[in-house]
Write an enzyme that holds these catalytic residues in place. Structure first.
Site, PDB file in Angstrom:
ATOM      1  N   TYR A   4      -7.170 -38.251 -69.108  1.00  0.00           N
ATOM      2  CA  TYR A   4      -8.578 -37.998 -68.797  1.00  0.00           C
ATOM      3  C   TYR A   4      -8.772 -36.801 -67.880  1.00  0.00           C
ATOM      4  O   TYR A   4      -9.588 -36.803 -66.974  1.00  0.00           O
ATOM      5  CB  TYR A   4      -9.240 -39.268 -68.227  1.00  0.00           C
ATOM      6  CG  TYR A   4      -9.069 -40.425 -69.171  1.00  0.00           C
ATOM      7  CD1 TYR A   4      -9.873 -40.542 -70.292  1.00  0.00           C
ATOM      8  CD2 TYR A   4      -8.050 -41.358 -68.974  1.00  0.00           C
ATOM      9  CE1 TYR A   4      -9.677 -41.571 -71.198  1.00  0.00           C
ATOM     10  CE2 TYR A   4      -7.852 -42.394 -69.880  1.00  0.00           C
ATOM     11  CZ  TYR A   4      -8.674 -42.493 -70.990  1.00  0.00           C
ATOM     12  OH  TYR A   4      -8.473 -43.501 -71.895  1.00  0.00           O
ATOM     13  N   ASP A  55     -12.954 -14.837 -69.695  1.00  0.00           N
ATOM     14  CA  ASP A  55     -12.695 -14.897 -68.262  1.00  0.00           C
ATOM     15  C   ASP A  55     -11.203 -14.967 -67.979  1.00  0.00           C
ATOM     16  O   ASP A  55     -10.797 -14.964 -66.819  1.00  0.00           O
ATOM     17  CB  ASP A  55     -13.374 -16.134 -67.657  1.00  0.00           C
ATOM     18  CG  ASP A  55     -12.798 -17.419 -68.214  1.00  0.00           C
ATOM     19  OD1 ASP A  55     -12.034 -18.082 -67.502  1.00  0.00           O
ATOM     20  OD2 ASP A  55     -13.084 -17.758 -69.376  1.00  0.00           O
ATOM     21  N   HIS A  64     -20.546 -16.038 -69.786  1.00  0.00           N
ATOM     22  CA  HIS A  64     -19.854 -15.022 -68.988  1.00  0.00           C
ATOM     23  C   HIS A  64     -20.303 -13.584 -69.228  1.00  0.00           C
ATOM     24  O   HIS A  64     -19.559 -12.653 -68.903  1.00  0.00           O
ATOM     25  CB  HIS A  64     -18.329 -15.082 -69.208  1.00  0.00           C
ATOM     26  CG  HIS A  64     -17.716 -16.412 -69.030  1.00  0.00           C
ATOM     27  ND1 HIS A  64     -16.605 -16.817 -69.736  1.00  0.00           N
ATOM     28  CD2 HIS A  64     -18.053 -17.456 -68.247  1.00  0.00           C
ATOM     29  CE1 HIS A  64     -16.283 -18.048 -69.387  1.00  0.00           C
ATOM     30  NE2 HIS A  64     -17.162 -18.463 -68.492  1.00  0.00           N
ATOM     31  N   GLU A  94     -21.834 -20.774 -68.865  1.00  0.00           N
ATOM     32  CA  GLU A  94     -21.287 -20.435 -67.557  1.00  0.00           C
ATOM     33  C   GLU A  94     -21.629 -18.985 -67.263  1.00  0.00           C
ATOM     34  O   GLU A  94     -21.576 -18.132 -68.160  1.00  0.00           O
ATOM     35  CB  GLU A  94     -19.760 -20.579 -67.524  1.00  0.00           C
ATOM     36  CG  GLU A  94     -19.264 -21.983 -67.415  1.00  0.00           C
ATOM     37  CD  GLU A  94     -17.732 -22.013 -67.326  1.00  0.00           C
ATOM     38  OE1 GLU A  94     -17.213 -23.054 -66.929  1.00  0.00           O
ATOM     39  OE2 GLU A  94     -17.080 -20.989 -67.656  1.00  0.00           O
TER      40      GLU A  94
END
Length: 737
Positions: free
Chosen positions: A326, A581, A613, A634
């Site tokens: 997880y 990135d 980005h 993002e």
């Protein structure tokens, strides 16, 4: 998403209240079956039938010419086409001036030579037309320095013009000479159909080495994030037993039946994150489609990030979207699928599911969005939960797919649905079957000229797995053309050309490929419709599905706009548009791209939009009546400081900007995250920016600071509480205004 901050642990821990013990798949290596001798021979034959050589003669010399203006009678349009380098056309002292020539008949144009006078255009386009009214762009140049230049182009038309958009001097624009080169007519006509090339593995139940083929591919592709290998596995209808197909980068697995249950796998199709220490946030670029899975332990694991669609799948059990242990995960997309058991996202930050059926859904972290999903949980975003649920999807159309029609390959082209709910199969209402003989099968070794010759001949494209460098723009100009990729086929524009242009025509279908920016700056990677496009496509819309764009990562890449939609009524269903990135060729200027997704057309709908980005706006929406259902974003990690992203007195470009002139727009379930690793002190003013009008509505928007690496001051405009600290807690606005 490549999230590495420990802040997410708090959110994940809250989601993992009852995580069951799940099987961790193992890996085994073995010999990988290559393409057959027949396949390789077919490829060699296809390459031999390449497009015509470009003639050295000037098809434009002495032909009738006109211009938008002339400086005086001494500088007529005809002077640019008279073969005399001592005479020239010169325009009035203004931008957007053009000169055009009538070639007399429709010609296949392969090259244009320009000899500029000192008063040249700094930005210009070479365009063609069949009627002198509707123009298609063959080539666009920005930052031109003039002089004598030759452009390899590919397209056809009776008229050619050079449009100078911006002057380089105070004067007009002036050309001593324009030469137009056409094909010499020696091309062998493109042939449709044939084999599927060396990187496609066609499997049938009688084979005994299927597991070995998957194991060998996975051994190469498990961690091969920016490699050049590409794989497509195709299962013929039937039952396959005791199979654990582990899926790595650039690997696709699909059934060849008309319906998912025509291919039954008693086993698993597995994506996990052992290669990245249990972190699934970089499990990109892979896919599964059109088959059924009967998981060995009752639950199949599909722990993916972006650009990893799970389409048209029947799981006769549960589906776990998290990696073993997880760890962090950042997906994801499911469409037209039936999961009989429960779907457990667990550590998945966000997920979009469209027109499917689930036996249950256990939890979520930030943004779990459902449209037309039977069994989806009820909306609870306004009560602090992650769920946004719409009962139907307003407009949808499933992705085209390759299948066996009897013993022959064909492509099923699904029909559009409105206000749909649940899977489209087995009814498959209203679709059509198109034989593979109507497709040009693109294989490694084919060039952009080969591809454009096939398109000009009226063929569809099936792009087999591979990496294809393009020395000219692929021109999709015919209505209802299908461009379908297999195995994450990748297009890379070289020399500053755009990778693909789609004309403003009805019904074009783009699906299943990746466009990767080249080292020399392009204007666009993918452009749909010419600037100013205005045709009505509401009865037969252009559709873009599982088409991904990348800038950097595999090496330096430069482009102004990654994807631009100029046409009206376009449907974009699942895309990831990513400025890298991490990887090779990554830096604020090294892989610069100002805009990720630019919409200029009206009535455009996006479902499942992932954009990350970019140096300025990730999404810039200029068209009217646009709609978006689900956004994951993002901001650029590598913004060097606040000054570098400050504009109009605002710190930070919004993730999603609706232009000031727009009157009507609506969006649901949008999330933007900041992770300013270069300067964590940056405080971005807001994640979303829009004019405030009665016709503009935003539902369920949020911003998140990832581990305190930068913050947001507001969510949308000046509304919404600021983020703070390192606890990675979203700041939300349920309705705006």
């Amino acid at each position: 998403m490549r999230y590495r901050s420990k802040g997410i642990a708090l959110a994940v821990a809250a989601a993992l209240l009852s995580a069951p013990a799940l099987l961790a798949p193992g890996a085994a290596a073995g010999p990988l079956a290559g393409g057959s001798a027949a396949a390789q021979a077919g490829q060699a034959t296809a390459v031999a039938n390449a497009a015509a050589a470009c003639s050295t003669s000037n098809a434009a010399q002495g032909k009738p010419a006109t211009a938008s203006s002339t400086e005086s009678a001494a500088f007529p349009a005809s002077a640019a086409f008279d073969g005399d380098t001592g005479t020239r056309w010169s325009s009035s002292f203004a931008d957007n001036q053009w000169v055009r020539v009538d070639l007399g008949t429709r010609q296949e144009i392969c090259g244009v030579d320009l000899r500029w006078e000192a008063a040249h255009a700094s930005v210009y386009e070479i365009q063609v037309s069949d009627d002198g009214a509707a123009w298609r762009t063959l080539h666009r140049v920005t930052n031109s320095t003039g002089g004598t230049v030759s452009h390899a182009v590919s397209g056809s038309g009776r008229y050619l013009r050079v449009l100078g958009e911006q002057r380089a001097t105070q004067w007009g624009v002036s050309l001593w000479e324009v030469a137009v080169h056409t094909g010499d007519g020696t091309t062998t006509p493109p042939q449709g159909g044939g084999d599927l090339g060396p990187n496609v593995h066609v499997l049938d139940p009688s084979m005994t080495n299927i597991q070995a083929q998957f194991d060998a591919a996975f051994a190469k592709m498990e961690a091969n994030q920016f490699g050049s290998e590409r794989y497509q596995f195709l299962f013929k209808p039937g039952t396959y037993n005791n199979l654990n197909a582990q899926i790595g980068f650039y690997t696709s697995v699909s059934g060849l039946g008309k319906n998912p249950d025509d291919v039954r796998l008693n086993g698993d199709i597995t994506v996990d994150a052992g290669w990245f220490n249990g972190n699934a946030t970089q499990n990109f670029w892979r896919s599964a489609e059109n088959l059924s899975i009967n998981p060995v332990n009752g639950t199949n694991r599909w722990a993916v990030a972006q650009a990893a669609p799970f389409r048209r799948i029947h799981v006769t059990g549960g589906l776990n979207l998290a990696p073993a242990g997880y760890g962090w995960a950042s997906g994801g997309y499911i469409a037209d699928s039936r999961i009989d058991g429960t779907v457990g996202p667990y550590s998945q930050q966000q997920w979009y599911t469209r027109e499917s059926s689930v036996g249950g859904w256990t939890n979520g972290v930030w943004n779990m969005t459902f449209t037309g999903v039977e069994g989806a949980p009820a909306t609870n975003f306004g009560n602090g939960g992650p769920y946004t649920t719409l009962q139907t999807t307003p407009i949808s159309r499933e992705k085209p797919f390759l299948y066996l029609d009897g013993d022959r390959y064909a492509v099923w082209n699904p029909a559009e649905r409105t206000d749909a709910r649940g899977v489209s199969w087995p009814a498959n209402a209203g679709g059509e079957s198109i034989p593979l003989t109507e497709f040009f099968v693109v294989k490694p070794g084919h060039t952009a000229s080969d591809i454009n010759a096939a398109l000009a001949a009226g063929m569809h494209l099936l792009i087999t797995p591979g990496v294809y460098h393009l020395d000219r723009t692929i021109q999709v100009t015919r209505p209802d053309t299908i461009v379908l990729g297999l195995g994450l086929a990748t297009l890379i524009p070289d020399g500053g050309v755009d990778a693909m242009h789609v004309a403003d025509v009805d019904g074009v279908r783009l699906a299943g490929f990746l466009v990767d920016a080249g080292a020399q700056k392009s204007e666009n990677l993918l452009r749909i419709g010419e600037p100013g496009a205005s045709a009505d496509h509401s009865d037969n819309r252009i559709t873009v599905q599982d088409v991904f764009a990348r800038v950097g990562g595999a090496g330096p890449g430069l482009v102004t706009n990654a994807v631009v939609v100029n046409s009206d009524d376009v449907l974009v269903d699942h895309t990831w548009i990513w400025r890298a990135d991490h990887g090779e060729g990554v830096g604020w200027e090294t892989n610069r791209s100002d805009y990720g997704f630019v919409v200029n057309g009206d009535d455009v709908l996006t479902t499942g939009l992932f954009v990350e980005h970019f140096n300025k706006y990730d999404v810039l929406w200029n068209g009217e009546r646009g709609r978006t259902i689900f956004l994951q974003n993002e901001k650029a990690y590598d913004a060097p400081n606040a000054a570098a992203i400050t504009h109009d007195g605002i710190v930070g470009y919004a993730a999603y900007k609706v232009a000031d002139h727009v009157q009507t727009h609506e969006a649901w379930a949008l999330g933007s995250y900041c992770n300013y690793t270069s300067d964590p002190s940056i405080v971005q003013h807001h994640g979303f920016q829009t004019p405030v009008r009665a016709g503009i509505k935003f539902h369920h928007v949020q911003v998140v600071s990832l581990g305190g690496m930068g913050q947001y001051r507001h969510v949308i405009n000046d509304t919404g509480a600021p983020t703070s600290g390192t606890s990675t807690i979203p700041s939300k606005v349920t309705e705006f205004p």
